[in-house]
Design an enzyme around this catalytic site. Structure first.
Site, PDB file in Angstrom:
ATOM      1  N   THR A 125       0.760  -1.124   0.200  1.00 58.62           N
ATOM      2  CA  THR A 125       0.065   0.096  -0.092  1.00 58.62           C
ATOM      3  C   THR A 125       0.798   1.364   0.108  1.00 58.62           C
ATOM      4  O   THR A 125       1.725   1.319   0.578  1.00 58.62           O
ATOM      5  CB  THR A 125      -0.897  -0.008   1.343  1.00 58.62           C
ATOM      6  OG1 THR A 125      -1.483  -1.244   1.396  1.00 58.62           O
ATOM      7  CG2 THR A 125      -1.720   1.179   1.368  1.00 58.62           C
ATOM      8  N   ARG A 153     -12.716  -8.980  -3.812  1.00 57.59           N
ATOM      9  CA  ARG A 153     -12.952  -8.033  -2.669  1.00 57.59           C
ATOM     10  C   ARG A 153     -12.605  -6.634  -3.163  1.00 57.59           C
ATOM     11  O   ARG A 153     -11.569  -6.394  -3.490  1.00 57.59           O
ATOM     12  CB  ARG A 153     -11.717  -8.681  -1.415  1.00 57.59           C
ATOM     13  CG  ARG A 153     -11.796  -7.723  -0.407  1.00 57.59           C
ATOM     14  CD  ARG A 153     -10.658  -7.919   0.390  1.00 57.59           C
ATOM     15  NE  ARG A 153     -10.381  -7.243   1.602  1.00 57.59           N
ATOM     16  CZ  ARG A 153      -9.787  -6.157   1.725  1.00 57.59           C
ATOM     17  NH1 ARG A 153      -8.751  -5.703   0.716  1.00 57.59           N
ATOM     18  NH2 ARG A 153      -9.676  -5.407   2.858  1.00 57.59           N
ATOM     19  N   VAL A 154     -13.415  -6.048  -2.553  1.00 58.35           N
ATOM     20  CA  VAL A 154     -12.904  -4.645  -2.389  1.00 58.35           C
ATOM     21  C   VAL A 154     -12.887  -4.034  -1.032  1.00 58.35           C
ATOM     22  O   VAL A 154     -13.819  -4.108  -0.126  1.00 58.35           O
ATOM     23  CB  VAL A 154     -14.302  -3.567  -2.914  1.00 58.35           C
ATOM     24  CG1 VAL A 154     -14.153  -2.186  -3.061  1.00 58.35           C
ATOM     25  CG2 VAL A 154     -14.441  -4.002  -4.462  1.00 58.35           C
ATOM     26  N   GLY A 155     -11.655  -3.692  -0.719  1.00 55.49           N
ATOM     27  CA  GLY A 155     -11.246  -3.150   0.534  1.00 55.49           C
ATOM     28  C   GLY A 155     -11.800  -1.459   0.980  1.00 55.49           C
ATOM     29  O   GLY A 155     -12.599  -1.163   0.325  1.00 55.49           O
ATOM     30  N   ASP A 156     -11.269  -1.203   2.028  1.00 61.39           N
ATOM     31  CA  ASP A 156     -11.720   0.362   2.376  1.00 61.39           C
ATOM     32  C   ASP A 156     -10.942   1.373   1.341  1.00 61.39           C
ATOM     33  O   ASP A 156     -11.710   2.294   1.153  1.00 61.39           O
ATOM     34  CB  ASP A 156     -10.783   0.476   3.691  1.00 61.39           C
ATOM     35  CG  ASP A 156      -9.275   0.366   3.528  1.00 61.39           C
ATOM     36  OD1 ASP A 156      -8.852  -0.730   3.483  1.00 61.39           O
ATOM     37  OD2 ASP A 156      -8.606   1.654   3.905  1.00 61.39           O
ATOM     38  N   GLY A 177      -3.854  -0.573   6.507  1.00 58.76           N
ATOM     39  CA  GLY A 177      -4.216  -1.582   7.808  1.00 58.76           C
ATOM     40  C   GLY A 177      -5.392  -2.252   7.300  1.00 58.76           C
ATOM     41  O   GLY A 177      -5.808  -2.542   6.203  1.00 58.76           O
ATOM     42  N   GLY A 179      -8.423  -3.297   6.224  1.00 56.67           N
ATOM     43  CA  GLY A 179      -9.595  -2.677   5.512  1.00 56.67           C
ATOM     44  C   GLY A 179     -11.077  -2.888   6.072  1.00 56.67           C
ATOM     45  O   GLY A 179     -11.629  -2.157   6.035  1.00 56.67           O
TER      46      GLY A 179
HETATM   47  N1  ASP Z   1      -6.468  -1.363   3.836  1.00 54.49           N
HETATM   48  C1  ASP Z   1      -5.869  -2.237   2.746  1.00 54.49           C
HETATM   49  C2  ASP Z   1      -7.156  -3.200   2.444  1.00 54.49           C
HETATM   50  O1  ASP Z   1      -7.486  -3.571   3.256  1.00 54.49           O
HETATM   51  C3  ASP Z   1      -4.783  -3.089   2.951  1.00 54.49           C
HETATM   52  C4  ASP Z   1      -3.493  -2.150   3.653  1.00 54.49           C
HETATM   53  O2  ASP Z   1      -3.645  -0.986   3.694  1.00 54.49           O
HETATM   54  O3  ASP Z   1      -2.344  -2.744   3.473  1.00 54.49           O
HETATM   55  O4  ASP Z   1      -7.385  -3.290   1.336  1.00 54.49           O
END
Ligand code: ASP
Length: 268
Positions: A125, A153-156, A177, A179
């Site tokens: 990230t 998957r779609v994260g934050d 972090g 998500g």
């Molecule tokens: N926040 C990201 C996600 O969950 C992962 C990351 O920040 O490392 O997709």
């Protein structure tokens, strides 16, 4: 205090052999962004090198990203000049699938693997928040997501208020972090809420990170800036590589409590 540029290169537990590279990368990104904010040559695209992403459970690259302009709430039309002027490079898929990513992916397919814990050792990230000399604010986040995530998957990261937020009246946030935990507490907007109530970027970040840890058991890191250029780089994970450029100085660190400063021009 203006302009200011703050970057992070992902939160987690960064293996020793990768720590130095990670720090070099965020420092370089902060310098590049800062040069543009200072009115660097218009129209000339800095060379951006993109490499590496975590892989989904099928061993494929699926990335999420967001750019938000702090003027968005006022007129909805503009895009973040600085962050976009850094360019949206075309990245060949081979350069995203590194040997390290393949090794992590394979290890995480084993029955006793703990991909979420292992995420804390990944590098996938990168994000930035910036404020220009006129107080315009922007946030940008890009990620390969969680290691061995389920396909689709779609994260934050692309969700407004979770994986980033920017409002010229308050500030900008970009997190990294877990998500799912970030989304549960709408972390970026939560930090800005605390800032609206009078907290500094650092205080607001610490309040929100503690809340996230206690309420949903999630670890995270953030970079934050306000319209005056007050910035923070805070994390509840073991490490987060970060760098901030302001007033001719480059600040950076990796472990909690670490804060080095050098002239921004050094090593260019
Ligand atoms: N926040 C990201 C996600 O969950 C992962 C990351 O920040 O490392 O997709």
């Amino acid at each position: 205090m203006l302009p200011a540029m703050v970057e992070h290169g992902g939160a987690g537990h960064i293996p020793k052999e990768r720590a130095e590279l990670s720090t070099i990368g965020v420092k370089e990104a902060a310098r590049t962004g800062y040069a543009i904010l200072q009115g660097g040559p218009d129209g000339e695209q800095p060379k951006i090198q993109c490499r590496g992403s975590v892989l989904n459970v099928m061993g494929e690259v699926e990335m999420d990203a967001m750019v938000m302009d702090g003027r968005y709430l006022d007129n909805g039309a503009v895009s973040a000049k600085v962050l976009l002027s850094m360019g949206v490079p075309e990245v060949p898929e081979e350069s995203l699938i590194t040997d390290y990513a393949k090794m992590r992916w394979k290890k995480n397919l084993q029955p006793d693997a703990k991909p979420v814990e292992c995420q804390m050792g990944k590098m996938g990230t990168v994000s930035a928040v910036a404020v220009d000399k006129d107080g315009n604010i922007a946030s940008a986040t890009s990620t390969g997501g969680m290691i061995n995530k389920i396909e689709g998957r779609v994260g934050d990261t692309p969700c407004v208020g979770c994986g980033g937020y920017a409002d010229n009246n308050i500030g900008a946030v970009s997190p990294t972090g877990h998500g799912e935990a970030i989304m549960k507490v709408t972390l970026s907007r939560l930090i800005l809420f605390h800032m609206e109530q009078g907290k500094t970027p650092e205080e607001a970040s610490d309040l929100a990170l503690t809340y996230m840890k206690e309420r949903v058991d999630g670890l995270c890191g953030v970079v934050v800036v306000d319209p005056k250029g007050t910035w923070a780089a805070r994390f509840s994970s073991l490490q987060m590589s970060w760098a901030a450029a302001q007033q001719g100085e480059l600040h950076y660190g990796l472990y909690r409590g670490e804060h080095f400063v050098e002239p921004v021009q050094e090593n260019i």
